[in-house]
Design an enzyme around this catalytic site. Structure first.
Site, short mmCIF file in Angstrom:
data_model
loop_
_atom_site.label_atom_id
_atom_site.label_comp_id
_atom_site.label_asym_id
_atom_site.label_seq_id
_atom_site.Cartn_x
_atom_site.Cartn_y
_atom_site.Cartn_z
N ILE A 94 0.84 -1.21 0.00
CA ILE A 94 0.00 0.00 0.00
C ILE A 94 0.87 1.25 0.00
CG2 ILE A 94 -1.82 1.27 1.20
CD1 ILE A 94 -2.70 -1.36 2.46
N ASP A 135 11.86 2.61 5.35
CA ASP A 135 11.43 1.20 5.28
C ASP A 135 12.65 0.32 5.57
OD1 ASP A 135 8.87 -0.29 3.43
OD2 ASP A 135 10.56 -1.46 4.17
N ASN A 136 12.45 -0.73 6.36
CA ASN A 136 13.59 -1.60 6.68
C ASN A 136 13.59 -2.88 5.85
OD1 ASN A 136 11.65 -3.20 7.80
ND2 ASN A 136 12.60 -3.36 9.82
N GLY A 187 9.20 -5.23 2.24
CA GLY A 187 9.11 -4.37 1.06
C GLY A 187 10.18 -4.76 0.04
N ILE A 190 11.47 1.76 12.10
CA ILE A 190 10.64 2.74 12.82
C ILE A 190 10.87 2.70 14.33
CG2 ILE A 190 8.75 2.99 11.13
CD1 ILE A 190 7.19 0.92 12.93
N ALA A 194 4.22 1.30 7.79
CA ALA A 194 5.14 0.24 8.20
C ALA A 194 4.50 -0.62 9.28
CB ALA A 194 6.44 0.86 8.73
N TYR A 206 -2.50 -9.53 15.86
CA TYR A 206 -2.35 -8.51 14.81
C TYR A 206 -3.34 -7.36 15.06
CZ TYR A 206 -2.97 -6.20 10.28
OH TYR A 206 -3.10 -5.26 9.28
#
Ligand code: NAD
Length: 158
Positions: free
Chosen positions: A12, A31-32, A36, A52, A75, A143
């Site tokens: 997204i 972004d780690n 991704g 993050i 993230a 989650y």
């Protein structure tokens, strides 16, 4: 205007980056690469490979970039069965990750907007379809619980 997109190399987030750039925003991606892909980088976006949850590294981005006016926070970890096996990992990234971001941005007046990509999983088993935004939130897995806890954190802070 500068927008920080966390998780901007994911499904997204990467689409959001493309739309923001199309609309003329300066986009910074954090972004780690947990899930991704570098293939998703937009050539006009500036990319930081960071986590993050790393307070100092996120703060360094704010110091370097100056005047970030909005954060779109995508993230996170998103796999329900994995969250049941490893709940602490989900609270660590999805909840503590948000806490860390808020701890950084509280020192930056330039940030006026925080957009959080939550999930329908915060509602648990829906009693009625379609789910309404103000329906009762009773998540049935870690989650959804970790995302609901993040929503509550953001509300308290706001
Ligand atoms: N895909 C869906 O159907 C859906 C539905 C509702 C909500 N959401 C939410 O939207 C967000 C994005 O979902 P997605 O489907 O694009 O997932 P995704 O896994 O494709 O993207 C998440 C991105 O976050 C990055 N990331 C993970 N942990 C990180 C960390 N600690 N530090 C920095 N980056 C990190 C990953 O590398 C990945 O690029 C998630 O927060 C998810 O909960 C997704």
């Amino acid at each position: 205007m500068k927008v920080l997109v966390t998780g901007g190399l994911g499904y997204i987030g990467s689409h959001a980056v493309y739309l923001l750039i199309e609309k003329g925003y300066d986009v910074i991606v954090l972004d780690n690469l947990t899930n991704g892909s570098k293939n998703n980088i937009h050539q006009k976006a500036k990319y930081y490979y960071e986590d993050i949850r790393d307070y100092q590294k996120v703060k360094d981005i704010f110091e370097k970039e100056k005047d970030i006016c909005a954060i779109m926070h995508f993230a996170g970890l998103i796999v329900v069965p994995e969250s049941v096996k490893e709940p602490l990992k989900y609270f660590d990234v999805n909840t503590s990750g948000v806490l860390n971001l808020l701890n950084v941005i509280k020192d930056y007046d330039s940030v006026k907007t925080f957009i959080f990509s939550s999930t329908a999983a915060v509602y648990g088993e829906p009693k009625f379809i379609p789910i309404k935004e103000d329906d009762v939130k009773e998540p049935i897995n870690p989650y959804g619980q970790s995302k609901l806890a993040a929503e509550q954190l953001i509300c308290s802070w706001a």
